[in-house]
Design a protein around this motif. Structure first.
Motif, short mmCIF file in Angstrom:
data_model
loop_
_atom_site.label_atom_id
_atom_site.label_comp_id
_atom_site.label_asym_id
_atom_site.label_seq_id
_atom_site.Cartn_x
_atom_site.Cartn_y
_atom_site.Cartn_z
N ALA A 46 -6.03 45.51 74.88
CA ALA A 46 -7.01 44.44 74.65
C ALA A 46 -8.14 44.91 73.75
O ALA A 46 -8.57 44.19 72.84
CB ALA A 46 -7.56 43.97 76.00
N LEU A 47 -8.63 46.16 73.98
CA LEU A 47 -9.72 46.67 73.16
C LEU A 47 -9.27 46.88 71.71
O LEU A 47 -10.03 46.65 70.77
CB LEU A 47 -10.25 47.98 73.75
CG LEU A 47 -11.04 47.84 75.06
CD1 LEU A 47 -11.36 49.22 75.63
CD2 LEU A 47 -12.33 47.05 74.83
N SER A 48 -8.03 47.34 71.53
CA SER A 48 -7.51 47.52 70.17
C SER A 48 -7.42 46.19 69.45
O SER A 48 -7.78 46.06 68.27
CB SER A 48 -6.12 48.18 70.22
OG SER A 48 -6.18 49.45 70.82
N SER A 49 -6.96 45.16 70.17
CA SER A 49 -6.88 43.83 69.58
C SER A 49 -8.26 43.31 69.21
O SER A 49 -8.47 42.76 68.11
CB SER A 49 -6.19 42.88 70.56
OG SER A 49 -6.16 41.56 70.07
N LEU A 50 -9.21 43.48 70.10
CA LEU A 50 -10.58 43.01 69.85
C LEU A 50 -11.20 43.75 68.66
O LEU A 50 -11.82 43.14 67.78
CB LEU A 50 -11.43 43.21 71.10
CG LEU A 50 -12.92 42.83 70.98
CD1 LEU A 50 -13.07 41.34 70.68
CD2 LEU A 50 -13.67 43.20 72.25
N ALA A 51 -11.01 45.07 68.62
CA ALA A 51 -11.61 45.88 67.55
C ALA A 51 -11.06 45.47 66.19
O ALA A 51 -11.81 45.34 65.21
CB ALA A 51 -11.35 47.37 67.81
N VAL A 52 -9.76 45.27 66.10
CA VAL A 52 -9.16 44.87 64.82
C VAL A 52 -9.72 43.54 64.35
O VAL A 52 -10.10 43.39 63.17
CB VAL A 52 -7.62 44.81 64.95
CG1 VAL A 52 -7.00 44.08 63.76
CG2 VAL A 52 -7.04 46.20 65.03
N GLN A 53 -9.80 42.58 65.23
CA GLN A 53 -10.27 41.25 64.81
C GLN A 53 -11.74 41.28 64.41
O GLN A 53 -12.12 40.68 63.38
CB GLN A 53 -10.06 40.25 65.96
CG GLN A 53 -8.59 40.01 66.27
CD GLN A 53 -8.42 38.93 67.33
OE1 GLN A 53 -8.47 37.74 67.04
NE2 GLN A 53 -8.22 39.35 68.56
N LEU A 54 -12.58 41.98 65.18
CA LEU A 54 -14.00 42.04 64.84
C LEU A 54 -14.23 42.72 63.51
O LEU A 54 -15.04 42.27 62.69
CB LEU A 54 -14.76 42.77 65.96
CG LEU A 54 -14.88 42.03 67.29
CD1 LEU A 54 -15.61 42.89 68.31
CD2 LEU A 54 -15.61 40.69 67.11
N MET A 55 -13.52 43.83 63.27
CA MET A 55 -13.72 44.55 62.00
C MET A 55 -13.14 43.79 60.81
O MET A 55 -13.66 43.88 59.70
CB MET A 55 -13.13 45.96 62.11
CG MET A 55 -14.00 46.89 62.96
SD MET A 55 -13.48 48.61 62.92
CE MET A 55 -12.14 48.58 64.10
N LEU A 56 -12.06 43.04 61.03
CA LEU A 56 -11.54 42.20 59.95
C LEU A 56 -12.54 41.11 59.58
O LEU A 56 -12.71 40.78 58.40
CB LEU A 56 -10.20 41.58 60.36
CG LEU A 56 -8.98 42.50 60.33
CD1 LEU A 56 -7.76 41.77 60.86
CD2 LEU A 56 -8.71 43.00 58.91
N TYR A 57 -13.20 40.54 60.60
CA TYR A 57 -14.20 39.52 60.33
C TYR A 57 -15.41 40.09 59.57
O TYR A 57 -16.10 39.39 58.86
CB TYR A 57 -14.68 38.88 61.63
CG TYR A 57 -13.63 38.01 62.29
CD1 TYR A 57 -12.68 37.33 61.53
CD2 TYR A 57 -13.58 37.85 63.67
CE1 TYR A 57 -11.71 36.54 62.11
CE2 TYR A 57 -12.62 37.06 64.28
CZ TYR A 57 -11.68 36.41 63.49
OH TYR A 57 -10.71 35.63 64.08
N GLN A 58 -15.67 41.40 59.75
CA GLN A 58 -16.76 42.06 59.04
C GLN A 58 -16.32 42.61 57.68
O GLN A 58 -17.06 43.35 57.05
CB GLN A 58 -17.31 43.21 59.90
CG GLN A 58 -17.91 42.78 61.21
CD GLN A 58 -19.11 41.87 61.05
OE1 GLN A 58 -19.91 42.08 60.13
NE2 GLN A 58 -19.26 40.88 61.92
N ASP A 59 -15.07 42.28 57.28
CA ASP A 59 -14.51 42.71 55.99
C ASP A 59 -14.42 44.23 55.86
O ASP A 59 -14.58 44.80 54.77
CB ASP A 59 -15.33 42.15 54.83
CG ASP A 59 -15.20 40.62 54.73
OD1 ASP A 59 -14.11 40.11 55.05
OD2 ASP A 59 -16.20 39.98 54.36
N LEU A 75 -1.80 51.40 68.86
CA LEU A 75 -1.80 51.09 67.43
C LEU A 75 -0.84 49.94 67.12
O LEU A 75 -1.12 49.10 66.26
CB LEU A 75 -1.41 52.34 66.63
CG LEU A 75 -2.47 53.44 66.59
CD1 LEU A 75 -1.93 54.68 65.89
CD2 LEU A 75 -3.74 52.96 65.90
N ILE A 76 0.30 49.91 67.80
CA ILE A 76 1.24 48.80 67.59
C ILE A 76 0.63 47.49 68.10
O ILE A 76 0.82 46.42 67.49
CB ILE A 76 2.58 49.11 68.28
CG1 ILE A 76 3.30 50.21 67.50
CG2 ILE A 76 3.47 47.87 68.38
CD1 ILE A 76 4.55 50.72 68.16
N ALA A 77 -0.12 47.55 69.20
CA ALA A 77 -0.82 46.35 69.67
C ALA A 77 -1.81 45.86 68.61
O ALA A 77 -1.95 44.65 68.36
CB ALA A 77 -1.55 46.65 70.98
#
Length: 694
Positions: free
Chosen positions: A71-84, A116-118
């Protein structure tokens, strides 16, 4: 018949994996949310890679940690993608942060690729659904996976350990059959021993796996496992007596010429092998063993030993086969061991973090390797104008293994299976099968793929590729346009993984051979010291004997992997192969004298001290030859000369084994001196001392 079907390891595993994947899809189909059910079924792939289905006394704790990391990996990826934030930086940072899990334990290390796969799965979902939805999918998916597997293991409580024990008994049967069918075929250890080393390696690997399972399940404290614990102790007795060695080929030939001993020994070994195969089935299929006796074989061996008292071969085989016969007849171990817990290196988080933040940390090197490979994969995706190169990234993660040989094999099977699967899926998509028919076909393909995945990864990959393409078709309705790009992505991912294993801080096994050889000698020394001590107890003796076998197994595994690596030094590895052969003889003699020490067939204190000093000096000479970076044997002067001459003439059985150990150690020292001149002259070999390699 139904027992053979339902308890078969491959069938049981395939049913569990298929149900945990397909039940969410079936529920989604019934509720009219098929796409959500298909997405939900992606989570078990992460859980499988993380080893969350491993039976463990901390099962729910590991499940909570795994689900939280997903869950944290999923959240981190989405937040950082939103921050470009650039994708290479996101994945590199996550790999380096999560790499500390490998420093805690080998089981925790599997959380790194799974997390990482998540994150990569989330990459494909980001922008197509709200931020909270992928996180919810991972949390609920992990809960479903854990609940299902807990229920499954509750129904088949002892099955994981039963499967391993069954495999152990089968491999003992093959080992016994192979060892004594070659009794007089070869007299040279260089040709006779290598085929047996393969069986010995598999046996010790399975014993180590049993120890790990006993530790993880805390089976010593559960009454349900009493019969299986007894079966494991019987297997330890059998391995101890099957793997012993007299190593007197001239005496064997003499006895064979004088008597019909060869036929009797082969007959006895064949009887033991057949019985072990039956016991393997009994353990796996929950059957009580039938009565067994090999009195005729024992009487024939005893007669040969009695008629030729001057030949030690007859007494040797009579002694060991009589104890094997007793174990198989009574179905009780020769003595009750205290099965010590497997001493797995497991560190709490903060000490693990301190150890991780060192350039000598293997976990840090592995995490950095993965970080660089994912960064390169992301940059390649950008070069091809792929904003989300998730298929390349997943291919890199799926094919990357611990060693060069395993990664190369995985790449070959992954690439071939993916190409064949995409071709089949591309043809099938043109027929526009109804949704229900496609789902039934996916169910059947998934079941068959899991049935064969352990033995035929390439064929299983082909099946999984077909189901992946149809999953995309059911979700997006335009999977045909993905086929060619996915094929190219797979090949790119395989090339990146291969390059990473070859050029990015590779841990070549040729460089680890020296350390593993040193560790094997250290274990031999500890065992001999314990055997020749005044208070040798059965429990520590058994545990140290297994440590000797495991240390030699690690050395043999390194040698096998080194011989598959690119650019290895053939002369050096040929010499080390002979060194490992003599090391195996030392292990077999230690197995033999362990049984003698347990039965109090000991030497006088003065004689034991003299033999102990001789063995320690011989082992230290071998270790010093491995440790010091010098081209000749001039450093031998720093080692003490052996004590007063050892006795000759009539020797006890214990003394015969000890003198042969000394002979093998002398040969190993000579081989080391020759092999050192053939050593590689690059990389880790440029370091002067062995202890600097750590």
């Amino acid at each position: 018949m139904w027992r053979r079907l339902i308890y078969h390891p491959e069938v049981n595993y395939a049913l569990r994996q298929t149900l945990v994947l397909c039940l969410p899809v079936a529920i989604g189909l019934v509720l009219g949310h098929l796409q959500q059910g298909l997405l939900f079924s992606l989570v078990p792939a992460c859980c499988n890679i993380a080893g969350l289905d491993t039976p463990h006394k901390r099962f729910f704790k590991r499940l909570f940690i795994g689900g939280s990391l997903f869950a944290l990996s999923s959240l981190a990826v989405q937040l950082m993608l939103y921050q470009d934030v650039p994708l290479p930086i996101i994945l590199s940072g996550m790999a380096l942060v999560l790499g500390v899990t490998a420093e805690i334990s080998s089981l925790h290390a599997r959380l790194l690729p799974a997390s990482l796969i998540a994150a990569i799965f989330t990459l494909s979902l980001a922008g197509n659904m709200p931020l909270w939805q992928p996180i919810l999918i991972y949390v609920l998916g992990t809960l479903w996976y854990g609940a299902f597997n807990w229920f499954w293991f509750w129904m088949w409580r002892e099955q994981p350990l039963r499967e391993t024990l069954s495999l152990l008994y089968r491999e003992l049967a093959r080992y016994c059959d192979a060892k004594y069918s070659m009794l007089t075929q070869h007299t040279e250890p260089g040709t006779a021993l290598p085929p047996l080393l393969v069986h010995q390696q598999k046996v010790v690997d399975l014993i180590s796996q049993c120890y790990q399972q006993l530790h993880m399940l805390a089976a010593n404290r559960q009454n349900d496992y009493k019969r299986l614990l007894r079966a494991f102790q019987i297997a330890l007795d059998l391995q101890e007596h099957i793997s012993v060695s007299l190593h007197q080929p001239e005496e064997v030939q003499k006895l064979v010429k004088q008597t019909h001993a060869e036929k009797v020994i082969r007959w006895t070994a064949y009887t033991v092998s057949e019985r072990l195969q039956v016991l393997a089935d009994d353990i796996l299929y929950h059957r009580y063993p039938t009565r067994f006796s090999m009195d005729k074989q024992s009487e024939a061996l005893e007669k040969i030993a009695r008629q030729h008292p001057d030949n030690p071969v007859g007494q040797f085989f009579n002694y060991h086969f009589s104890r094997i016969a007793r174990v198989l007849r009574t179905q009780r171990p020769l003595y009750v061991r205290d099965l010590m817990e497997d001493r797995q290196r497991r560190l709490p988080l903060f000490p693990a973090l301190k150890s991780y933040l060192s350039f000598k940390s293997a976990a840090l090197r592995n995490a950095a390797r993965i970080a660089v490979m994912l960064s390169i994969a992301s940059l390649v995706g950008n070069a091809f104008h792929l904003p989300k190169p998730y298929w390349i990234l997943m291919t890199v993660m799926f094919v990357t293994q611990n060693g060069y040989g395993a990664t190369r094999v995985r790449i070959f099977h992954r690439a071939g299976g993916t190409m064949a699967g995409l071709l089949i899926a591309g043809v099938a998509l043109h027929f526009h099968f109804p949704e229900g028919f496609a789902l039934l076909a996916m169910l059947a393909i998934t079941l068959v793929s899991y049935l064969i995945i352990r033995k035929s990864y390439g064929w299983a990959t082909m099946g999984f590729t077909v189901t992946a393409v149809y999953t995309l078709q059911l979700i997006t309705l335009n999977a045909e346009q993905f086929i060619l790009p996915r094929l190219i992505d797979t090949l790119i991912g395989c090339l990146i993984a291969f390059g990473g294993m070859v050029w990015l801080w590779p841990q070549w096994q040729t460089g680890l051979l020296r350390q593993n050889a040193h560790d094997a000698l250290e274990a031999d020394q500890d065992a001999i010291r314990l055997i020749l001590s005044d208070n040798a107890e059965a429990g520590p003796l058994a545990w140290q004997r297994m440590r000797v076998n495991q240390a030699h197994n690690a050395l043999y595994n390194s040698l096998n992997q080194a011989m598959q690596e690119p650019g290895f030094n053939t002369h050096y590895l040929a010499d080390m192969k002979l060194w490992v052969t003599h090391s195996q003889f030392v292990v077999e003699h230690i197995n033999a004298i362990t049984t003698l020490a347990r039965e109090h067939n000991m030497l006088t204190p003065q004689l034991a001290e003299r033999y102990l000093q001789s063995c320690e000096i011989a082992i230290q000479r071998c270790q010093q030859r491995l440790e010091y970076d010098e081209p000749s044997a001039s450093n031998d002067a720093s080692i003490l000369e052996p004590p007063e001459a050892l006795p000759s003439g009539p020797l006890s059985t214990m003394e015969q084994h000890l003198q042969r150990i000394l002979g093998h150690l002398s040969t190993m020292h000579t081989i080391s001196s020759v092999a050192w001149r053939q050593r590689p002259h690059h990389g880790i070999w440029l370091k002067r001392r062995l202890r600097d390699d750590a």
